[in-house]
Design a protein around this motif. Structure first.
Motif, PDB file in Angstrom:
ATOM      1  N   VAL A 190     140.193  75.067   8.016  1.00  0.00           N
ATOM      2  CA  VAL A 190     138.972  75.348   8.786  1.00  0.00           C
ATOM      3  C   VAL A 190     137.777  75.431   7.843  1.00  0.00           C
ATOM      4  N   GLU A 191     136.750  74.667   8.144  1.00  0.00           N
ATOM      5  CA  GLU A 191     135.504  74.721   7.378  1.00  0.00           C
ATOM      6  C   GLU A 191     134.813  76.055   7.633  1.00  0.00           C
ATOM      7  N   VAL A 192     134.298  76.687   6.574  1.00  0.00           N
ATOM      8  CA  VAL A 192     133.581  77.958   6.704  1.00  0.00           C
ATOM      9  C   VAL A 192     132.149  77.785   6.240  1.00  0.00           C
ATOM     10  N   ILE A 193     131.217  78.191   7.077  1.00  0.00           N
ATOM     11  CA  ILE A 193     129.794  78.155   6.732  1.00  0.00           C
ATOM     12  C   ILE A 193     129.231  79.565   6.867  1.00  0.00           C
ATOM     13  N   THR A 194     128.659  80.090   5.798  1.00  0.00           N
ATOM     14  CA  THR A 194     128.014  81.407   5.847  1.00  0.00           C
ATOM     15  C   THR A 194     126.535  81.240   5.537  1.00  0.00           C
ATOM     16  N   LYS A 195     125.728  82.071   6.168  1.00  0.00           N
ATOM     17  CA  LYS A 195     124.281  82.017   5.967  1.00  0.00           C
ATOM     18  C   LYS A 195     123.726  83.423   5.741  1.00  0.00           C
ATOM     19  N   ILE A 196     122.708  83.510   4.904  1.00  0.00           N
ATOM     20  CA  ILE A 196     122.042  84.784   4.636  1.00  0.00           C
ATOM     21  C   ILE A 196     120.911  84.961   5.640  1.00  0.00           C
ATOM     22  N   SER A 197     120.999  86.006   6.456  1.00  0.00           N
ATOM     23  CA  SER A 197     119.909  86.275   7.405  1.00  0.00           C
ATOM     24  C   SER A 197     119.793  87.760   7.755  1.00  0.00           C
ATOM     25  N   HIS A 198     120.643  88.604   7.162  1.00  0.00           N
ATOM     26  CA  HIS A 198     120.528  90.043   7.419  1.00  0.00           C
ATOM     27  C   HIS A 198     119.547  90.689   6.448  1.00  0.00           C
ATOM     28  N   THR A 199     119.212  89.987   5.385  1.00  0.00           N
ATOM     29  CA  THR A 199     118.239  90.467   4.405  1.00  0.00           C
ATOM     30  C   THR A 199     117.135  89.427   4.252  1.00  0.00           C
ATOM     31  N   LEU A 200     116.019  89.838   3.685  1.00  0.00           N
ATOM     32  CA  LEU A 200     114.903  88.919   3.458  1.00  0.00           C
ATOM     33  C   LEU A 200     115.232  87.902   2.374  1.00  0.00           C
ATOM     34  N   TYR A 201     115.993  88.332   1.384  1.00  0.00           N
ATOM     35  CA  TYR A 201     116.317  87.510   0.230  1.00  0.00           C
ATOM     36  C   TYR A 201     117.828  87.501  -0.002  1.00  0.00           C
ATOM     37  N   ASN A 202     118.241  86.611  -0.855  1.00  0.00           N
ATOM     38  CA  ASN A 202     119.605  86.636  -1.369  1.00  0.00           C
ATOM     39  C   ASN A 202     119.649  87.722  -2.442  1.00  0.00           C
ATOM     40  N   THR A 203     120.350  88.809  -2.168  1.00  0.00           N
ATOM     41  CA  THR A 203     120.360  89.936  -3.113  1.00  0.00           C
ATOM     42  C   THR A 203     120.961  89.536  -4.463  1.00  0.00           C
ATOM     43  N   GLU A 204     121.912  88.626  -4.453  1.00  0.00           N
ATOM     44  CA  GLU A 204     122.487  88.145  -5.714  1.00  0.00           C
ATOM     45  C   GLU A 204     121.425  87.424  -6.543  1.00  0.00           C
ATOM     46  N   ARG A 205     120.546  86.702  -5.880  1.00  0.00           N
ATOM     47  CA  ARG A 205     119.468  85.993  -6.579  1.00  0.00           C
ATOM     48  C   ARG A 205     118.513  86.991  -7.235  1.00  0.00           C
ATOM     49  N   ILE A 206     118.200  88.069  -6.532  1.00  0.00           N
ATOM     50  CA  ILE A 206     117.309  89.086  -7.107  1.00  0.00           C
ATOM     51  C   ILE A 206     117.921  89.663  -8.382  1.00  0.00           C
ATOM     52  N   ILE A 207     119.216  89.964  -8.328  1.00  0.00           N
ATOM     53  CA  ILE A 207     119.905  90.507  -9.501  1.00  0.00           C
ATOM     54  C   ILE A 207     119.915  89.482 -10.627  1.00  0.00           C
ATOM     55  N   GLU A 208     120.170  88.242 -10.278  1.00  0.00           N
ATOM     56  CA  GLU A 208     120.180  87.169 -11.285  1.00  0.00           C
ATOM     57  C   GLU A 208     118.820  87.034 -11.953  1.00  0.00           C
ATOM     58  N   GLU A 209     117.743  87.102 -11.174  1.00  0.00           N
ATOM     59  CA  GLU A 209     116.389  86.971 -11.719  1.00  0.00           C
ATOM     60  C   GLU A 209     115.991  88.186 -12.552  1.00  0.00           C
ATOM     61  N   ASN A 210     116.719  89.293 -12.370  1.00  0.00           N
ATOM     62  CA  ASN A 210     116.428  90.506 -13.144  1.00  0.00           C
ATOM     63  C   ASN A 210     117.447  90.674 -14.274  1.00  0.00           C
ATOM     64  N   ASN A 211     117.828  89.562 -14.888  1.00  0.00           N
ATOM     65  CA  ASN A 211     118.746  89.559 -16.028  1.00  0.00           C
ATOM     66  C   ASN A 211     120.112  90.141 -15.702  1.00  0.00           C
ATOM     67  N   GLY A 212     120.549  89.890 -14.469  1.00  0.00           N
ATOM     68  CA  GLY A 212     121.894  90.293 -14.084  1.00  0.00           C
ATOM     69  C   GLY A 212     122.044  91.742 -13.691  1.00  0.00           C
ATOM     70  N   LYS A 213     120.936  92.448 -13.546  1.00  0.00           N
ATOM     71  CA  LYS A 213     120.991  93.861 -13.160  1.00  0.00           C
ATOM     72  C   LYS A 213     120.088  94.109 -11.957  1.00  0.00           C
ATOM     73  N   PRO A 214     120.471  95.036 -11.071  1.00  0.00           N
ATOM     74  CA  PRO A 214     119.587  95.344  -9.938  1.00  0.00           C
ATOM     75  C   PRO A 214     118.350  96.086 -10.421  1.00  0.00           C
ATOM     76  N   PRO A 215     117.165  95.757  -9.918  1.00  0.00           N
ATOM     77  CA  PRO A 215     115.969  96.532 -10.277  1.00  0.00           C
ATOM     78  C   PRO A 215     116.145  97.981  -9.823  1.00  0.00           C
ATOM     79  N   LEU A 216     115.800  98.918 -10.678  1.00  0.00           N
ATOM     80  CA  LEU A 216     116.014 100.332 -10.365  1.00  0.00           C
ATOM     81  C   LEU A 216     114.728 101.062 -10.008  1.00  0.00           C
ATOM     82  N   THR A 217     113.596 100.352 -10.033  1.00  0.00           N
ATOM     83  CA  THR A 217     112.344 100.934  -9.540  1.00  0.00           C
ATOM     84  C   THR A 217     111.748  99.957  -8.542  1.00  0.00           C
ATOM     85  N   TYR A 218     110.981 100.512  -7.627  1.00  0.00           N
ATOM     86  CA  TYR A 218     110.348  99.683  -6.591  1.00  0.00           C
ATOM     87  C   TYR A 218     109.362  98.703  -7.215  1.00  0.00           C
ATOM     88  N   VAL A 219     108.630  99.171  -8.223  1.00  0.00           N
ATOM     89  CA  VAL A 219     107.647  98.307  -8.873  1.00  0.00           C
ATOM     90  C   VAL A 219     108.334  97.100  -9.519  1.00  0.00           C
TER      91      VAL A 219
END
Length: 568
Positions: free
Chosen positions: A169-198
C-alpha cells in the motif's frame, strides 16, 4: 465481528484484482513517504484507479487537508476513517468536555462528507490490528494521513507504515497540523530546537512565510469517486455516543464551545470581522477573569484540527494587510508562533513531558502532597481567585491563559511546591485544548523549570485577580457561596469579621475552606528553594536574568518579558 473486535463491512462495488505477492519497497520524496511493490506490480497499479483510505486523526476538517486531497488523486474508492484507539482513554486523561467536543467534531465531519456523497467510517480498535483487515477487505492501494509529531503517534504511525509496506500500500503523509515542518526548523538551527522565542523567530523568518492553505474538496473533485457503504453503516461505523466512551452525559455542563469544522470557521469569521480588535490584540492585555472570554477561544478548534492553523494565519494576514497592527510575541500571529515554538521544542527535546531525562528542564526536588494537590484540583485551596479558575476549568473546559499562569504558579513554585507534571495531568484531563506539546511546554515555563527563568516573579493569588476585577464578579460567578461578600473581602474572605461572614451566609472554615497555605510565607521560602535548584544546574541561566534597578516587581504576564526583546 473480527477477532480484534473490529466491525468490517464489505464494499458494495466490486473490488479490483488483488495485488500480487511481490515484495514492496518504500522511499521518501519531498516529505512524502511512498510504499510500492516491484516493477510488475507498479505497472499494474499505474493503469488502475486507487482504492484509498484517508485516516483522520487530529485534522478533523475538509479545508486545508492536503493529505485528503492527495487521496482523491487517481482514486475510484475513498474510505475516510477515524479510529477509536483504546490507547487514549486508557493512557491519556480525557474529561467529558473533551469527549463531547470530539463527538461533535466527528458528527460535523460526517455531515460535511455526506454533502460530497461520502461518509466517515469510525472504526474501533488498535491501528496495528485494524489496518491489515482494512487493507484486505477494501483492497486498499493507498493510505493518506496528516503528520503527527507526538512520540506515541510517531511510534504508531511507523507501525502502520510498515504494515502498509507489507501489504503493498502506498503511503502519503502531509504536514498541515503545524505552520512549518518542525524538523526543518531544527535542521536550520544547527540540529537543535530553538530555546528562546527570539531565536525561533529568526529561524522561521529565514525559512519564509507559512504555506498557504489548500481548498476543501468539492463535488467536482469527487466526480467518479465512490465511498462504498451499506445500509448498516451507522451500526457498523457510526459516531460513538458519550455512553460508549464510558461517560455520564448527565454530568455535562453548558456546551459553550461546540466541536466541529463548521463552528470553527464560523467563529474564525466572527473574529476576523473585528478588524480593530484583531489588529490591536496584545495577549498580556486581555483579562484572565472576564465574565466572557477576552480572547478568540479558537484553541480547541486548532488542537483538534477543526480549524487549520495555516487558514488562521492567512486570515490574520489579510486583516493585517495595509493596517497598523500588533506584532509577535503578543499579537495573534505571535500566539500561533508560540504554538509552533513548543511543537518544535517537543520534537527536539527528549522526554519533553517529564522532568527526569529532560536535558532542558531544571531538576527540582518537588514535594509530594496528595491533600494539597486534591485541594487545588477540586477548587478547595481557600484562595477564591484560584478556586474560581479551577471551577471554570472543570465546568467549561477552558480558562484564559493568564488564569492558567496563576493556577500553575500557585501549584508549583509559588505556593504548593508540587511538581508541574501533576498539574500537566490535570490540564490534560480538563482542558478542551489540551495539547501534548503545548501543555508540557507551558507547565515547564510557568514552573520556571525551562524556557522562563525569572523564578522570583511570583503571581499573587490575591492581588493578581484584583487588577482586572476589583469587585470579584468572576469569583461570584464560579463560587456562588461567596457572592454576598463585599469587594474588600471577596479575595480574602478569611479576613472578614465574623459578622460580615454571617451576613454573607458563608462562614469561612465551614462553608468555604480556610487558605491551605500562608502565601506570604511559602512564596518567599519557595523562591529560595528555586534558587537552590538553579544553583545545582551547570550554567545557571538565572545569572543573566536579573531585575532592573529601581524597577518594581509586578505579577504580570511572564510572556511580556519577551516583548522588548522581540522589538529589538
Amino acid at each position: 465481528m473480527s477477532p480484534a473486535g473490529l466491525r468490517i463491512s464489505r464494499p458494495t462495488a466490486a473490488g479490483s484484482a488483488q495485488l500480487n505477492g511481490d515484495q514492496p519497497s518504500c522511499f521518501v520524496r519531498a516529505g512524502r513517504r511512498c510504499c510500492t511493490t516491484n516493477t510488475s506490480a507498479r505497472e499494474a497499479r499505474q493503469s488502475m484507479k486507487h482504492k484509498c483510505v484517508h485516516w483522520f486523526r487530529k485534522g478533523l476538517r475538509l479545508h486545508d487537508n492536503p493529505a485528503l486531497k492527495a487521496a482523491l488523486h487517481d482514486c475510484e474508492h475513498i474510505y475516510p476513517i477515524f479510529i477509536l484507539d483504546p490507547w487514549f482513554p486508557k493512557n491519556a486523561q480525557v474529561g467529558i468536555n473533551r469527549w463531547r467536543f470530539l463527538v461533535e467534531a466527528l458528527k460535523d465531519l460526517d455531515s460535511s462528507l455526506k454533502k460530497l456523497k461520502s461518509r466517515l467510517f469510525v472504526v474501533r480498535g488498535v491501528p496495528r490490528d485494524v489496518f491489515p483487515k482494512l487493507f484486505e477487505e477494501w483492497k486498499v492501494t493507498r493510505l493518506t494521513f496528516e503528520v503527527d509529531t507526538e512520540p506515541y503517534s510517531q511510534i504508531r504511525d511507523k507501525e502502520v507504515m510498515d504494515l502498509a509496506k507489507q501489504h503493498g500500500v502506498e503511503v502519503i503523509t502531509k504536514i498541515s497540523h503545524t505552520l512549518y515542518n518542525t524538523e526543518r526548523i531544527i535542521e536550520e538551527n544547527n540540529g537543535k530546537p530553538p530555546l528562546t522565542y527570539v531565536r525561533f523567530q529568526t529561524v522561521v523568518k529565514a525559512i519564509g512565510t507559512p504555506k498557504r492553505p489548500v481548498p476543501a474538496p468539492t463535488r467536482e473533485d469527487m466526480k467518479g469517486i465512490l465511498t462504498p457503504s451499506s445500509d448498516k453503516h451507522d451500526e457498523n461505523y457510526g459516531i460513538p455516543t458519550l455512553e460508549e466512551l464510558g461517560q455520564d452525559s448527565s454530568t455535562l455542563g453548558p456546551d459553550l464551545y461546540p466541536g466541529g469544522e463548521q463552528e470553527a470557521l464560523r467563529r474564525l469569521d466572527e473574529c476576523m470581522q473585528r478588524t480593530g480588535w484583531v489588529c490591536s490584540f496584545e495577549k498580556p492585555q486581555t483579562s484572565p477573569n472576564a465574565l466572557s472570554p477576552s480572547t478568540t477561544v479558537l484553541s480547541p478548534y486548532v488542537k483538534f484540527g477543526c480549524l487549520s492553523v495555516r487558514t488562521f494565519w492567512w486570515h490574520l494576514a489579510e486583516v493585517y494587510q495595509g493596517r497598523k497592527h500588533s506584532a509577535p510575541p503578543v499579537s495573534l500571529h505571535g500566539q500561533l508562533l508560540w504554538r509552533e515554538f513548543f511543537y518544535t521544542a517537543a520534537v527536539g527535546i527528549p522526554n519533553f513531558n517529564k522532568m527526569k531525562g529532560n536535558p532542558n528542564c531544571v531538576q527540582v526536588d518537588w514535594d509530594s502532597n496528595p491533600e494539597h494537590l486534591a485541594a487545588w484540583k477540586e477548587a478547595r485551596t481557600g484562595f477564591p481567585f484560584i478556586d474560581a479558575i479551577m471551577t471554570q476549568l472543570r465546568q467549561e473546559g477552558w480558562i484564559h491563559h493568564l488564569a492558567r499562569h496563576a493556577v500553575a504558579c500557585f501549584l508549583t513554585r509559588g505556593d504548593l511546591w508540587i511538581s508541574w507534571e501533576e498539574g500537566q495531568k490535570v490540564f490534560e484531563e480538563l482542558l478542551l485544548d489540551a495539547d501534548w506539546s503545548l501543555n508540557a511546554g507551558n507547565w515547564q515555563w510557568l514552573s520556571a523549570s525551562a524556557f522562563f527563568h525569572q523564578y522570583f516573579r511570583v503571581y499573587s493569588p490575591i492581588a493578581f485577580g484584583k487588577k482586572t476585577d476589583k469587585n470579584g464578579d468572576y469569583i461570584k460567578k464560579f463560587l456562588p457561596v461567596l457572592k454576598k461578600f463585599p469587594p474588600e473581602y471577596i479575595y480574602e474572605p478569611w479576613k472578614a469579621p465574623k459578622s460580615v461572614q454571617q451576613q454573607a451566609g458563608c462562614i469561612v472554615g465551614k462553608d468555604y475552606p480556610l487558605p491551605i497555605v500562608d502565601h506570604d510565607v511559602v512564596s518567599k521560602r519557595n523562591i529560595q528553594r528555586m534558587k537552590a535548584a538553579y544553583a545545582k544546574r551547570p550554567g545557571d541561566p538565572s545569572n543573566s536574568q536579573t531585575e532592573s534597578k529601581g524597577q518594581k516587581r509586578k505579577s504580570a504576564s511572564i510572556k511580556e518579558t519577551f516583548t522588548k526583546k522581540a522589538k529589538k
